[in-house]
Design an enzyme around this catalytic site. Structure first.
Site, PDB file in Angstrom:
ATOM      1  N   ASP A   3       0.847  -1.194   0.000  1.00  0.00           N
ATOM      2  CA  ASP A   3       0.000   0.000   0.000  1.00  0.00           C
ATOM      3  C   ASP A   3       0.886   1.247   0.000  1.00  0.00           C
ATOM      4  OD1 ASP A   3      -2.478   1.479   0.374  1.00  0.00           O
ATOM      5  OD2 ASP A   3      -1.816   1.775   2.435  1.00  0.00           O
ATOM      6  N   ASP A   5      -0.326   5.204   0.865  1.00  0.00           N
ATOM      7  CA  ASP A   5      -0.636   6.165   1.928  1.00  0.00           C
ATOM      8  C   ASP A   5      -0.735   5.459   3.272  1.00  0.00           C
ATOM      9  OD1 ASP A   5      -1.081   8.595   0.266  1.00  0.00           O
ATOM     10  OD2 ASP A   5      -2.722   7.405  -0.552  1.00  0.00           O
ATOM     11  N   ASP A 163      -1.666  -0.787   5.948  1.00  0.00           N
ATOM     12  CA  ASP A 163      -1.749  -0.114   7.256  1.00  0.00           C
ATOM     13  C   ASP A 163      -3.139  -0.138   7.850  1.00  0.00           C
ATOM     14  OD1 ASP A 163      -2.720   1.797   5.262  1.00  0.00           O
ATOM     15  OD2 ASP A 163      -2.666   3.276   6.870  1.00  0.00           O
TER      16      ASP A 163
END
Length: 210
Positions: A3, A5, A163
């Protein structure tokens, strides 16, 4: 699959700056960074809609807001962002092992590519896929399945690193193992409460895995 961001780059400052500009142009009240942080992760379109709802704006103003947001984000992309500690080391360690890597984000491709270039990460990835490259975004499994196809790997042998619950839910549905970083956004919720195969405090920890 990694991922962007909240996993590779802390982009909250960019989101806040772009949204501030959008809301100011629309004559709407601005939000705090803490408020914005809870809305990040499901794609820019979802972010803009969530912000409009939070400030009490008419949903019919979405098209206006989306156009303004894109203009402001393009102007600030990467300016207020920073790499998380250990990101470069972790990616380099994986590359040295000959692993193929893909950056898989819900961020529009037009924003993701320049950000990776600006932060010196573009060369780490065999593929970069944005939220507008597929018909559906994470947490739908489709982006992960298509990315596995591009990498030439089976989902069960392709790790997702993210995240948030978005990444974990998508990985579970796609049949991929998943690790979550303990920093990042996760919609304002404790990340260790998410169903994942493990947690890491920094991507540099991947260099020690055998």
């Amino acid at each position: 699959m990694v991922d962007l961001d909240g996993t590779l780059v802390d982009t909250l400052g960019d989101f806040v700056a772009a949204l501030d500009g959008m809301l100011d142009d629309m004559g709407l009240p601005q939000l705090t960074p803490a408020e914005v942080e809870t809305m990040v992760g499901k794609g820019s379109e979802h972010l803009v809609r969530s912000v409009l709802q939070r400030v009490g704006a008419d949903a019919a103003r979405y098209d206006e807001a989306w156009t303004l947001y894109q203009q402001h984000y393009q102007a600030v992309n990467g300016r207020h962002a920073r790499l998380y500690d250990g990101v470069a080391e972790g990616l380099q360690a994986l590359r040295r092992r000959g692993m193929r890597l893909a950056c898989l984000t819900n961020k529009p491709r037009a924003f993701a590519l320049p950000l990776l270039e600006a932060k010196g990460l573009a060369g780490c990835f065999d593929h970069v896929f944005g939220g507008d490259d597929f018909d559906r975004k994470k947490p739908d499994p489709l982006p992960l399945l298509r990315t596995c196809e591009a990498l030439g790997t089976q989902p069960s042998r392709t790790l997702m690193i993210g995240d948030s619950s978005n990444d974990a839910q998508a990985a579970r549905a796609a049949g991929c193992p998943v690790l979550l970083v303990t920093y990042g956004y996760n919609h304002g919720q404790p990340v260790r409460g998410v169903d994942a195969d493990g947690f890491i405090d920094t991507l540099a920890e991947l260099a020690a895995v055998r």
